[in-house]
Design a protein around this motif. Sequence first.
Motif, PDB file in Angstrom:
ATOM      1  N   VAL A  49     -89.065  48.793  -1.904  1.00 22.85           N
ATOM      2  CA  VAL A  49     -88.444  47.484  -1.730  1.00 22.85           C
ATOM      3  C   VAL A  49     -87.245  47.412  -2.661  1.00 22.85           C
ATOM      4  O   VAL A  49     -87.317  47.809  -3.835  1.00 22.85           O
ATOM      5  CB  VAL A  49     -89.440  46.355  -2.064  1.00 22.85           C
ATOM      6  CG1 VAL A  49     -88.760  45.006  -1.949  1.00 22.85           C
ATOM      7  CG2 VAL A  49     -90.635  46.429  -1.140  1.00 22.85           C
ATOM      8  N   ILE A  50     -86.152  46.918  -2.137  1.00 19.28           N
ATOM      9  CA  ILE A  50     -84.944  46.833  -2.942  1.00 19.28           C
ATOM     10  C   ILE A  50     -85.187  45.894  -4.120  1.00 19.28           C
ATOM     11  O   ILE A  50     -85.843  44.858  -3.992  1.00 19.28           O
ATOM     12  CB  ILE A  50     -83.769  46.311  -2.088  1.00 19.28           C
ATOM     13  CG1 ILE A  50     -83.460  47.334  -0.998  1.00 19.28           C
ATOM     14  CG2 ILE A  50     -82.541  46.071  -2.930  1.00 19.28           C
ATOM     15  CD1 ILE A  50     -82.382  46.898  -0.050  1.00 19.28           C
ATOM     16  N   ASP A  51     -84.674  46.307  -5.247  1.00 14.03           N
ATOM     17  CA  ASP A  51     -84.739  45.494  -6.474  1.00 14.03           C
ATOM     18  C   ASP A  51     -86.153  45.396  -7.033  1.00 14.03           C
ATOM     19  O   ASP A  51     -86.428  44.535  -7.849  1.00 14.03           O
ATOM     20  CB  ASP A  51     -84.243  44.054  -6.226  1.00 14.03           C
ATOM     21  CG  ASP A  51     -82.765  44.033  -5.931  1.00 14.03           C
ATOM     22  OD1 ASP A  51     -82.128  45.079  -6.170  1.00 14.03           O
ATOM     23  OD2 ASP A  51     -82.267  43.005  -5.448  1.00 14.03           O
ATOM     24  N   LYS A  52     -87.023  46.175  -6.536  1.00 12.52           N
ATOM     25  CA  LYS A  52     -88.376  46.107  -7.076  1.00 12.52           C
ATOM     26  C   LYS A  52     -88.800  47.520  -7.411  1.00 12.52           C
ATOM     27  O   LYS A  52     -89.576  48.136  -6.703  1.00 12.52           O
ATOM     28  CB  LYS A  52     -89.310  45.513  -6.005  1.00 12.52           C
ATOM     29  CG  LYS A  52     -90.432  44.655  -6.596  1.00 12.52           C
ATOM     30  CD  LYS A  52     -91.492  44.467  -5.564  1.00 12.52           C
ATOM     31  CE  LYS A  52     -91.611  43.011  -5.119  1.00 12.52           C
ATOM     32  NZ  LYS A  52     -92.600  42.836  -4.074  1.00 12.52           N
ATOM     33  N   SER A  53     -88.197  48.035  -8.452  1.00 12.23           N
ATOM     34  CA  SER A  53     -88.461  49.428  -8.778  1.00 12.23           C
ATOM     35  C   SER A  53     -89.923  49.613  -9.173  1.00 12.23           C
ATOM     36  O   SER A  53     -90.444  48.915 -10.023  1.00 12.23           O
ATOM     37  CB  SER A  53     -87.582  49.871  -9.949  1.00 12.23           C
ATOM     38  OG  SER A  53     -86.264  49.955  -9.508  1.00 12.23           O
ATOM     39  N   ARG A  54     -90.548  50.506  -8.451  1.00  8.73           N
ATOM     40  CA  ARG A  54     -91.929  50.824  -8.787  1.00  8.73           C
ATOM     41  C   ARG A  54     -92.226  52.178  -8.172  1.00  8.73           C
ATOM     42  O   ARG A  54     -91.512  52.647  -7.279  1.00  8.73           O
ATOM     43  CB  ARG A  54     -92.869  49.774  -8.206  1.00  8.73           C
ATOM     44  CG  ARG A  54     -92.646  49.606  -6.710  1.00  8.73           C
ATOM     45  CD  ARG A  54     -93.730  48.887  -6.028  1.00  8.73           C
ATOM     46  NE  ARG A  54     -93.473  48.945  -4.580  1.00  8.73           N
ATOM     47  CZ  ARG A  54     -94.166  48.264  -3.693  1.00  8.73           C
ATOM     48  NH1 ARG A  54     -95.146  47.484  -4.079  1.00  8.73           N
ATOM     49  NH2 ARG A  54     -93.900  48.376  -2.421  1.00  8.73           N
ATOM     50  N   ASP A  55     -93.289  52.761  -8.640  1.00  6.56           N
ATOM     51  CA  ASP A  55     -93.662  54.033  -8.045  1.00  6.56           C
ATOM     52  C   ASP A  55     -94.298  53.787  -6.694  1.00  6.56           C
ATOM     53  O   ASP A  55     -95.041  52.821  -6.510  1.00  6.56           O
ATOM     54  CB  ASP A  55     -94.663  54.758  -8.946  1.00  6.56           C
ATOM     55  CG  ASP A  55     -93.915  55.693  -9.862  1.00  6.56           C
ATOM     56  OD1 ASP A  55     -92.690  55.840  -9.677  1.00  6.56           O
ATOM     57  OD2 ASP A  55     -94.551  56.263 -10.765  1.00  6.56           O
ATOM     58  N   ALA A 109     -83.509  50.621   1.163  1.00  4.83           N
ATOM     59  CA  ALA A 109     -84.608  50.548   0.214  1.00  4.83           C
ATOM     60  C   ALA A 109     -84.910  51.926  -0.358  1.00  4.83           C
ATOM     61  O   ALA A 109     -85.184  52.074  -1.549  1.00  4.83           O
ATOM     62  CB  ALA A 109     -85.845  49.975   0.902  1.00  4.83           C
ATOM     63  N   ASP A 128     -82.318  52.780  -2.885  1.00  6.44           N
ATOM     64  CA  ASP A 128     -82.587  52.097  -4.133  1.00  6.44           C
ATOM     65  C   ASP A 128     -83.645  52.849  -4.940  1.00  6.44           C
ATOM     66  O   ASP A 128     -83.570  52.972  -6.159  1.00  6.44           O
ATOM     67  CB  ASP A 128     -83.070  50.672  -3.823  1.00  6.44           C
ATOM     68  CG  ASP A 128     -83.208  49.859  -5.092  1.00  6.44           C
ATOM     69  OD1 ASP A 128     -82.298  49.950  -5.935  1.00  6.44           O
ATOM     70  OD2 ASP A 128     -84.226  49.166  -5.230  1.00  6.44           O
ATOM     71  N   TYR A 129     -84.607  53.377  -4.230  1.00  6.51           N
ATOM     72  CA  TYR A 129     -85.697  54.079  -4.889  1.00  6.51           C
ATOM     73  C   TYR A 129     -85.260  55.444  -5.420  1.00  6.51           C
ATOM     74  O   TYR A 129     -85.666  55.874  -6.487  1.00  6.51           O
ATOM     75  CB  TYR A 129     -86.839  54.233  -3.877  1.00  6.51           C
ATOM     76  CG  TYR A 129     -87.996  55.061  -4.355  1.00  6.51           C
ATOM     77  CD1 TYR A 129     -88.835  54.584  -5.382  1.00  6.51           C
ATOM     78  CD2 TYR A 129     -88.271  56.305  -3.802  1.00  6.51           C
ATOM     79  CE1 TYR A 129     -89.903  55.339  -5.827  1.00  6.51           C
ATOM     80  CE2 TYR A 129     -89.337  57.059  -4.231  1.00  6.51           C
ATOM     81  CZ  TYR A 129     -90.155  56.579  -5.249  1.00  6.51           C
ATOM     82  OH  TYR A 129     -91.205  57.324  -5.675  1.00  6.51           O
TER      83      TYR A 129
END
Lengths: 320, 319, 336, 298, 505
Positions: free
Chosen positions: A261-267, B215, B218-219
């Motif tokens: 998800v854009i702007d939701k940096s997570r693994d 997306a 972004d990742y």
Amino acid sequence: MNRGSLLNVSKLRVVFYTYRGVIKALNGVELWLNEEERLGIVGETGCGKSVTALSIMRLIEQPGEIVSGNVLFNNQDLLKLDENEMDKIRGKKISMIFQEPIAALNPVFKVGFQIAETIAHSREITIKDAYSQVPEALEMVGLDWQRTKDLYPHELSGGMAQRVMIAMALAARPKLLIADEPTSALDVTIQAQILELLDKLVTVGKNAVILITHDLGIASEFCDRVAVMYAGNVIEVAKSEEIFNNPLHPYTKGLIESIPVIDKSRDLKGIAGTVPDLVDPPSGCRFHPRCNRAFDKCSSELPSLLEIEPDHFVACHLYN
Amino acid sequence: METLVKVENLKKYFEIRKSFFSKPLYVKAVEDVTFQIPKGSIFAVVGESGSGKSTLGRTILKLIEPTSGKIFYGGNDISKLTRKEMMEYRQKMQIVQQDPYNSLHPRKLIKDIIGEGLKIHFDMRSDEIYVKIRDILELVGLREEHMFRYPHEFSGGQRQRIAIARALVLKPEFVVLDEPTSALDVSVQARVLALLKELREKFSLTYLFITHNLAVVDYMATNVVVMYLGKVMELGSKDDIFKRAAHPYTSVLLDSVPTVGRGKRKHSVPRGEIPNPANPPEGCVFHTRCPKAQSICQQQVPDFIEVAPGHFCRCHFCR
Amino acid sequence: MKLTSFILKRLLLMILVLLGVSVIVFVVARVIPADPVGAILGGNAPPDLIDDMRHRLGLDKPLINQFLDYMFGLLKGDLGVSLKSNRPVTTDIADFFPATLELAIAATFVSILLGITLGIFSAVYRNRFIDHFSRVFSILGVSMPVFWTGLLLLLLFYYKLGWLPGTGRLSLFTPAPDRITGLLIIDSLLTLNFEAFKDALSHIILPAVVLGYSATASIARITRSSMLDVLRQDYIRTAKAKGIGKRLVIYRHALRNALIPVVTIIGLTFGGLLEGAVLTETIFGWPGLGRYIVNALLFLDYPAVMGGTLFVAVVYSLVNLVVDIIYAVLDPRMRV
Amino acid sequence: MIYLTDLKTETAVSKWRPIIEDWKHTFYLWRRAKLAMIGTFIVIGFILMAIFAPLIAPYDPVKTDLPSRLQPPSAQHIFGTDQFGRDIFSRVMYGARIEVWIIFLVTVISGAIGIGVGVTAGYFGGAIDEILMRITDIFLAFPRLILAMALSAMLGRGLTNAIIAISLVEWTVIARLARAEAMRVKSQPYIEAIRAVGAGNFRILFFHVLPMCLSPVLVQLTLRMGTIILTAAGLGFLGLGAQPPTPEWGAIVSDGRSYLVQQWWISTFPGLFIAIVVLGFNLLGDGIRDILDPRLRR
Amino acid sequence: KTPKDTLVIAGNTEIFITLDPAVCYETFASAVVEAAYAGLVKIEPVNGVFTPVPELAEKWEVVNKGDVTEWIFYLRKGLVFANGDPLTAEDVVFSFKRALTINKSPAWLFNELGLTAENMEQTIVKVDDGTVKLVTKPLAQSIVLSILSGPWAGVVNKKVVLANEVNGDLGQTYLTDKSAGAGPYQVIEWKRKEQVAMQANSRYWRGEPTLKRIIIMDVPEETTQFLLVQKGDVDVAWNITPEQAAQLRETKGGPVRLIVTASQSNEYVAMNAQWGPFKDERVRLAIKYAIDYDAIIKSVRRGFAILNQSFIPIGYLGFSNNNPFKRDVEKAKQLLAEAGYPNGFEVELLTNTTNIRQNEAVVIQANLAEIGIKANISLMPASEMYAKYRQQGTQIIVAGWGIDYPDTDNLAKPFADYRVKQLAWRNMWYDDYAADLAEKAGLEMDNNKRVEMYRELEKYWMEKGPFAMLYQPVNYWAVSSDVVGFEKAGEGYSLIFDFTKISKK
Ligand SMILES: Nc1ncnc2c1ncn2[C@@H]1O[C@H](COP(=O)(O)OP(=O)(O)OP(=O)(O)O)[C@@H](O)[C@H]1O
Ligand SMILES: Nc1ncnc2c1ncn2[C@@H]1O[C@H](COP(=O)(O)OP(=O)(O)OP(=O)(O)O)[C@@H](O)[C@H]1O
Ligand SMILES: [Mg+2]
Ligand SMILES: [Mg+2]
């Protein structure tokens, strides 16, 4: 036990006979829909989304077969109708749009004819008479009818073709529109346009919608309710906010955690393993070999779809 | 940072002739593209279908000949090299293609698909090749016995791993990843992306990552270039693009992405469709769909302006 | 591609091809180790007469000169004079071609009718008895030697049952209609000569069936596989989802698409029928071009062989050009 | 490292498995297609007939025995005898050998030329394609029987030359098919992938494009067996094929033609065998095509 | 089903090239030419012997002048062509000169007489409107008369021919498919590969023939012809196969009869006398003993042939019915061994693609195999075979000789005199004794002496010559039983065919 006021699918089983054996594509699907409701169906590829949709339309063909189950539409079991009666439902009461819009239009007929044909069938008038309603149908989906009606499908862009498909599907003012991945072949910008258009038309026309997609984002933004399928079963159904914010089934959770998800940096977690072979599916809960919370019962007993929280149905032994 | 690949004024035109006698028409699939790919970066290329992303990747690898422009690899101009001279670079530059279902020869065993490059580039005995293939398969998460299978026995994700193995077995430095996950399910995509990240660390690879999924950009990405109708619209670091997007097109793209869990949301829906690439609009190619378009946009081609250090934009109003 | 320029291009290429055909046909006709003059003069003629004749026909000139003469003649539309009939080859062709054309058209008609019907049934009832039957039935057509089926049918329908006439294009005492196209069926219709029409029609049935049956298999096969292919397409699913019923789906939506590739095969088949009719023409006493060319070859009447071959090549190429145009008309995707 | 290793565990398999699986699949599809099965049996029977002709045939196929001429089928001569008293059954059995030889040679020659020309034209395209295809067109536009006749008249008579002549006519069809296939294959991503690892034209052409063209060509050749046998028969009709007393089927049928009304057995039995074998090859060819159909395979 | 005054024939007219008497040389077509044109004399079979009878010329005188002979022909009074034009000596002279000028296949027959394109102004002379003078070589009278009775000597209408001349072709193009003669019929049309139609000539000097129309339908396939005649759609099937004939022979009394007559031709096997083993006459003799003549006649021809091992057929001067060769494998083997070929040899057996020839070749192949000779059959279309034959390129060949004019001379010379460059020459049998004898016999005026000479030649030839004569064929037709007189009409066939003798019940 009818849960939906428009459509109730219960215990639907579909198999395909192939050389490797019998593919048990649908394993007792439960699905329901109220009037004017939008239901999203999501799941990995091969989990039976399209087969479900085609079964509702009774379009499963050789080597496939609907083995058992009911599809109640307005309390009429579609599976018990003969072909002629079914033809009165198809395209009139229930219509469908598909993933590859250009491929879904007949390449040798002009757009105008194909729309007119649909209108003619649904209103039981001649194709000639139906032509008078083509402009309206095309304009409804935002196309310049003068130009478009004389084009052949290959002369359309993907977006235009999908608009034509929508025009065709909605021209008959069906009660239910089934859209099988209507935007997967399109660019994001066009996808947004199509979804907006659908949204508008459906709201106006008061159609119920089943939207099949593998993009959870789309389901989340477009639908009232979302059903998650896995290997031939509906494993979780809930209101769309609910299902994304509070997924219960381990599979649903895994799926949501896999989405960047854009702007939701997570693994991104992903789900270990692959979709099972439906010729020889795992016993019990078909997800158990990939499930990190599986226990004994999971491999022996198929969980049924139960309402765990109000309007939130899950098929998982964890919640029994 | 050291530059690994540099592209200067790269152009690739495809000739399409409408008829035997008429003048040829050109699709300007890649038009005047200039950028540098720093070593070790993940350089993402985004854009709608038909914007020339794949063509760009294939041209850089010289799988198709550029129409004009220069391609530097590690400081050497490779744009004019012959097939023989390219051999050395072939091993260093690899590609993983868009479509995992058609990128593996359907009648070859996996070991032959992966081993082909080894046979061409290295003078190795067959048992050495065998060991190499086994190791690389293990690395991408497959096993020895998979060597003796045909591609059709694998799922999409597994195929993509095989394609990655084929590219990596040659020990390349630079890999073009052409939409490596667009055909895959999200659950599989997540794992392939993670694998790619891991491999980059391990072998200090540089990626040119082509995708249309913002997306995913972004990742993954460190740098991003946004393309439209063959032209670079915006170029910058990941944050430049996602936080400080200067070009209206970038904003439109970002805005169109559906997102989970936010309930029904009204998009500002972009106008129109991508024009015919054989007949692109005058002036700014995006003006037909641009929410901010002015009359100047119809007449004048905007320059490629550096709005901030390393952040370029092709718009009359991006400053 | 615009249609006119497409046709122009094809015509240009055709000329090239025909040039090649004429070179090869010339070489082949002249390298055959046999003697046209001997053939004209018969088995008993003494050598002096033969030499004299050879000289008069210009056969003692160097080959290259003969070739140039021939090619210049071609440019003027002159195919030379048949050694056997002593008439211009063009006249002979004009005499015999209409019969061949008529037969080829009738046979094509039969094979299309039979082939497409069988093909559709095969596809729609795939792997059922109807499919098996129609496949075997159509393949038998190519499998059986033509003269064998021909004589068998003649025996049955002419000799035993007496339903159809046995030989020729018209009965002996039926006056031929005025020649307009040379195709008797059409001419008799144009001149409102219904007796001749009926007679001509009854004469063409047997040869057309024999010849057409032999060409059925390829059409049936293509129809079947193309139909199967089309039935798998997305737009067929769309049509079904419209609820217009199985028949309309097949006849309106599937058939038109399925027939597009069939058209090309029909073109090739038609070409084959033009030239492949020799045996049928022989059995049914059909005065056609196929027999003319083969006899010319047996007789070593090389101007006739060359002219006939070239002519067939031209017709073949034209037919295929027409087919490609029809193809483009049928398939809007080709009409860009 | 979780992503690298946690794939679904599978039981260990031998390196033969894919090949066995492949064959199992083929076998399954083949068994399902009844006609293909029948075709296979016919073709196998035909080949066995050719191999064991000396054991099956009760008489010498070329030895004349005038006293017992033109005998209708009986216990002694199950297919009867011909105008020289030769046993038709024995001639048909031995004839199978000739047919096999014809089919083999034509397949090899026309297959080789056709594939060579077609694949080269399709793969390289441009001027090479243009030239090769025009040559093919020339041969295609030629009336086929005439070309075969002319060629075999040119090469001299006899079976082998007739075979060469037929091959020189047959290759065009193969060439067109191979070209189309090569064109399709060369633009597939997997070919570009092979180019990307550094393979040259030669390698790609021979090891990657060519093998893909073989199966459609094979199917086509199988389907054309019938035409081949019948063309050979047609040449025999003109004295250009097998020379007597060679028991070539087509020649027997065409010899027996004038006896068809009274001594029907002379041409009917070999005619029947031609029909059956052609049918067999066609069914087999159709079957192979279905079996190779990627839509039926995974 | 055919009209009573019309005879419908189903025949293979494929071999028809032209109906011009100066060009036509094919048997079947000649029958049409003969019907359309009348000559000075005509050949009639009288008790099985061909006898010249007056036709347009009512009488003639012969003057022997040493090295030449003068022939004076007196024309009947009031002769007219079919179109009504008067027929005079001018037309006769024109016709003969025309044939020589055109110089096509039949021209050599005039040359045989000593009439050539060079000397024709002196040798073919119009004396007055009713008289023609020819100056020939001093040949036996029957030779001259029989040559002059052939279709090539048919008289054409000079006026019509010249009126239709194009590019100096002497009317060749015009006469190809029309007639301008004074015979009993006239050709009204020839639609190639469809039919030839003839109509009775009411002005024929003997009177209009009974049959008013004759139509020859082109039916190339024998079986089809046979079916047509049985069905009654035609009256005659011209080219039936021996099997069909045999079948008819057995079913007597049906609607279709079989008509047989002795054919004016010979079937033979010839060995090239300069090729390998055949140089040795013992080898040639061995082959003559190896062949099973009876079997060929019985099985290949179904009995429709007459055993005759001489070059002289039945009804010809000197015919002796002397058939010394009978299949004798031992003797043949012994001869081979004597010649030094105890184990035989390999040889190419050439013949053309007709069924009968092919079948003969197969039997001969089997016969030769028994004495150890391996013969490989090679089939060719006739045109190609003759080309090879003319180049003296054959080893052993099965072929036939169709008689041009009904005199033994037309057999003795081709078969024995290599100097006429005919069969003896093609087979490289350069035997001067035989050649001289054949030539001398032709110049002999006394018939008894001629017979003696031919007998002597025959004996020598049988022993040493390169020919094994197989048989004299028999013609057969399938004819509807309504047709009367067909036997008579076909009696001299392949040489002459007389439609006027036919009528219908
Ligand atoms: N015609 C068919 N023949 C054989 N198996 C089929 C057929 N159609 C579907 N299946 C099987 O049924 C199962 C469900 O397929 P379905 O098309 O419904 O999946 P899906 O969820 O729509 O996937 P996708 O996202 O790829 O469209 C799959 O395992 C597939 O293999
Ligand atoms: N071989 C070719 N011949 C002609 N035109 C081509 C060729 N390859 C690509 N093009 C054109 O070039 C343009 C760019 O194509 P390209 O494949 O690079 O787009 P892309 O951005 O990769 O799109 P996608 O997202 O669909 O993969 C398109 O308009 C395409 O039609
Ligand atoms: Mg689907
Ligand atoms: Mg791309």
